[in-house]
Design a protein around this motif. Structure first.
Motif, PDB file in Angstrom:
ATOM      1  N   LEU A  78      -0.682   6.443  -4.681  1.00  0.00           N
ATOM      2  CA  LEU A  78      -1.595   6.381  -5.820  1.00  0.00           C
ATOM      3  C   LEU A  78      -2.662   7.454  -5.647  1.00  0.00           C
ATOM      4  O   LEU A  78      -3.280   7.549  -4.590  1.00  0.00           O
ATOM      5  N   THR A  79      -2.886   8.250  -6.668  1.00  0.00           N
ATOM      6  CA  THR A  79      -3.851   9.347  -6.583  1.00  0.00           C
ATOM      7  C   THR A  79      -5.031   9.094  -7.511  1.00  0.00           C
ATOM      8  O   THR A  79      -4.921   8.379  -8.512  1.00  0.00           O
ATOM      9  N   GLY A  80      -6.153   9.693  -7.190  1.00  0.00           N
ATOM     10  CA  GLY A  80      -7.335   9.551  -8.023  1.00  0.00           C
ATOM     11  C   GLY A  80      -8.156   8.331  -7.653  1.00  0.00           C
ATOM     12  O   GLY A  80      -7.835   7.602  -6.708  1.00  0.00           O
ATOM     13  N   GLU A  81      -9.227   8.104  -8.417  1.00  0.00           N
ATOM     14  CA  GLU A  81     -10.145   6.990  -8.171  1.00  0.00           C
ATOM     15  C   GLU A  81     -10.192   6.096  -9.403  1.00  0.00           C
ATOM     16  O   GLU A  81     -10.418   6.574 -10.516  1.00  0.00           O
ATOM     17  N   ALA A  82      -9.965   4.804  -9.186  1.00  0.00           N
ATOM     18  CA  ALA A  82     -10.085   3.857 -10.297  1.00  0.00           C
ATOM     19  C   ALA A  82     -11.561   3.668 -10.633  1.00  0.00           C
ATOM     20  O   ALA A  82     -12.448   4.182  -9.940  1.00  0.00           O
ATOM     21  N   ALA A  83     -11.843   2.944 -11.704  1.00  0.00           N
ATOM     22  CA  ALA A  83     -13.228   2.692 -12.107  1.00  0.00           C
ATOM     23  C   ALA A  83     -13.979   2.002 -10.977  1.00  0.00           C
ATOM     24  O   ALA A  83     -13.384   1.387 -10.081  1.00  0.00           O
ATOM     25  N   ARG A  84     -15.299   2.108 -10.998  1.00  0.00           N
ATOM     26  CA  ARG A  84     -16.125   1.503  -9.959  1.00  0.00           C
ATOM     27  C   ARG A  84     -15.967  -0.013  -9.970  1.00  0.00           C
ATOM     28  O   ARG A  84     -15.663  -0.630 -10.986  1.00  0.00           O
ATOM     29  N   ASN A  85     -16.182  -0.594  -8.784  1.00  0.00           N
ATOM     30  CA  ASN A  85     -16.134  -2.045  -8.619  1.00  0.00           C
ATOM     31  C   ASN A  85     -14.769  -2.625  -8.996  1.00  0.00           C
ATOM     32  O   ASN A  85     -14.670  -3.625  -9.714  1.00  0.00           O
ATOM     33  N   THR A  86     -13.736  -1.954  -8.526  1.00  0.00           N
ATOM     34  CA  THR A  86     -12.379  -2.450  -8.758  1.00  0.00           C
ATOM     35  C   THR A  86     -11.630  -2.568  -7.441  1.00  0.00           C
ATOM     36  O   THR A  86     -11.999  -1.945  -6.440  1.00  0.00           O
ATOM     37  N   LEU A  87     -10.586  -3.362  -7.458  1.00  0.00           N
ATOM     38  CA  LEU A  87      -9.694  -3.504  -6.316  1.00  0.00           C
ATOM     39  C   LEU A  87      -8.279  -3.145  -6.762  1.00  0.00           C
ATOM     40  O   LEU A  87      -7.878  -3.451  -7.887  1.00  0.00           O
ATOM     41  N   ILE A  88      -7.543  -2.494  -5.882  1.00  0.00           N
ATOM     42  CA  ILE A  88      -6.159  -2.099  -6.189  1.00  0.00           C
ATOM     43  C   ILE A  88      -5.212  -3.016  -5.433  1.00  0.00           C
ATOM     44  O   ILE A  88      -5.247  -3.080  -4.209  1.00  0.00           O
ATOM     45  N   VAL A  89      -4.381  -3.730  -6.173  1.00  0.00           N
ATOM     46  CA  VAL A  89      -3.381  -4.611  -5.570  1.00  0.00           C
ATOM     47  C   VAL A  89      -2.024  -3.910  -5.670  1.00  0.00           C
ATOM     48  O   VAL A  89      -1.541  -3.632  -6.775  1.00  0.00           O
ATOM     49  N   HIS A  90      -1.428  -3.620  -4.515  1.00  0.00           N
ATOM     50  CA  HIS A  90      -0.137  -2.924  -4.485  1.00  0.00           C
ATOM     51  C   HIS A  90       0.995  -3.944  -4.619  1.00  0.00           C
ATOM     52  O   HIS A  90       1.275  -4.707  -3.689  1.00  0.00           O
ATOM     53  N   ASP A  91       1.653  -3.947  -5.753  1.00  0.00           N
ATOM     54  CA  ASP A  91       2.776  -4.863  -5.958  1.00  0.00           C
ATOM     55  C   ASP A  91       4.054  -4.322  -5.324  1.00  0.00           C
ATOM     56  O   ASP A  91       4.883  -5.090  -4.844  1.00  0.00           O
ATOM     57  N   HIS A  92       4.213  -3.004  -5.351  1.00  0.00           N
ATOM     58  CA  HIS A  92       5.376  -2.360  -4.725  1.00  0.00           C
ATOM     59  C   HIS A  92       4.917  -1.067  -4.058  1.00  0.00           C
ATOM     60  O   HIS A  92       4.231  -0.262  -4.685  1.00  0.00           O
ATOM     61  N   ASP A  93       5.318  -0.879  -2.805  1.00  0.00           N
ATOM     62  CA  ASP A  93       4.960   0.336  -2.073  1.00  0.00           C
ATOM     63  C   ASP A  93       6.024   1.419  -2.201  1.00  0.00           C
ATOM     64  O   ASP A  93       5.787   2.571  -1.858  1.00  0.00           O
ATOM     65  N   THR A  94       7.229   1.027  -2.654  1.00  0.00           N
ATOM     66  CA  THR A  94       8.311   1.995  -2.837  1.00  0.00           C
ATOM     67  C   THR A  94       8.938   1.794  -4.209  1.00  0.00           C
ATOM     68  O   THR A  94       8.769   0.743  -4.840  1.00  0.00           O
ATOM     69  N   LEU A  95       9.674   2.798  -4.639  1.00  0.00           N
ATOM     70  CA  LEU A  95      10.334   2.744  -5.944  1.00  0.00           C
ATOM     71  C   LEU A  95      11.767   3.239  -5.777  1.00  0.00           C
ATOM     72  O   LEU A  95      12.007   4.266  -5.137  1.00  0.00           O
ATOM     73  N   SER A  96      12.699   2.515  -6.344  1.00  0.00           N
ATOM     74  CA  SER A  96      14.107   2.901  -6.261  1.00  0.00           C
ATOM     75  C   SER A  96      14.421   3.959  -7.314  1.00  0.00           C
ATOM     76  O   SER A  96      14.199   3.743  -8.502  1.00  0.00           O
TER      77      SER A  96
END
Length: 230
Positions: A110-128
């Motif tokens: 994941l590249t870039g910065e999400a909006a302030r005061n957010t959390l990123i939940v990774h549902d999948h670390d790889t993609l087929s």
């Protein structure tokens, strides 16, 4: 991804004992299979293999030159690691041909910065994805720049290099952006955390009485102290 040339030796010892001896010799037990050919057991130089995986990732393409004259192009299909020693225990290598389409799992960054005061939940670390065996990307990218809470990054949002196609539903959720908890919300959960901590400490503090049982020595045998005195 460019291929890495690596030498190999035929492996004649099998089972756990043979694999241990192979690893002690500084090599990684491996097997080559695919295209309907009989599996071929080989040993790869551990340092060279580890360096290639560190640089190119788990989908590194290998041009393997076996000392018996066999030459093969292969992709790692399954890699077994020792999590404590951080060494490679065994590798399954899938035979491929130039121009052949293969389906592999590729890491997502994941590249870039999400909006302030957010959390990123990774549902999948790889993609087929499906790609030419000689052009499998080492990673894929998806931008989260400025993404607001409640948004989702899907497989369809992932940037695909030329010649690479999704092998999954484009609507598959890759990551979810949520609002970070406020100070008030964190404070509200403190009583529950403290209660759980107290319960855990109480369980640890419980003392269970243990009665030591000493078995009598078998007939014809002296006890430890008796032998020491003899």
């Amino acid at each position: 991804m460019s291929e890495v040339k690596i030498s190999a030796e035929p492996r004649t010892e099998f089972g756990k004992g043979g694999a241990r001896r192979t690893r002690r010799a500084g090599k990684v037990p491996a097997v080559l299979y695919g295209h309907g050919e009989k599996p071929k057991h080989i040993a790869l130089p551990a340092r060279e293999f580890a360096a290639a995986i560190r640089k190119g990732g788990a989908n590194q393409l290998f041009a393997i030159d076996v000392s018996d004259g066999t030459q093969a192009l292969a992709l790692p299909k399954a890699i077994q690691r020792d999590p404590i020693r951080d060494t490679f225990e065994h590798v399954d290598l899938l035979l491929v041909r130039r121009g052949e389409q293969v389906t592999v799992d590729v890491p997502i960054h994941l590249t870039g910065e999400a909006a302030r005061n957010t959390l990123i939940v990774h549902d999948h670390d790889t993609l087929s994805v499906t790609a030419d065996a000689t052009r499998v990307p080492d990673h894929l990218e998806a931008s989260i720049e400025g993404v607001q809470p409640g948004a989702h990054v899907t497989a369809g949002d992932v940037e695909l290099p030329s010649g690479v196609e999704l092998a999954v539903d484009p609507e598959l959720t890759v990551a979810t952006i949520t609002a970070a908890p406020t100070a008030e919300q964190l404070e509200a959960t403190l009583p529950e955390v403290e209660e759980a901590t107290e319960e855990a400490e109480a369980e640890v503090g419980e003392v269970t009485e243990v009665t030591e049982v000493t078995e009598a020595p078998a007939e014809g045998e002296a006890g430890t102290e008796g032998r020491a005195e003899a």
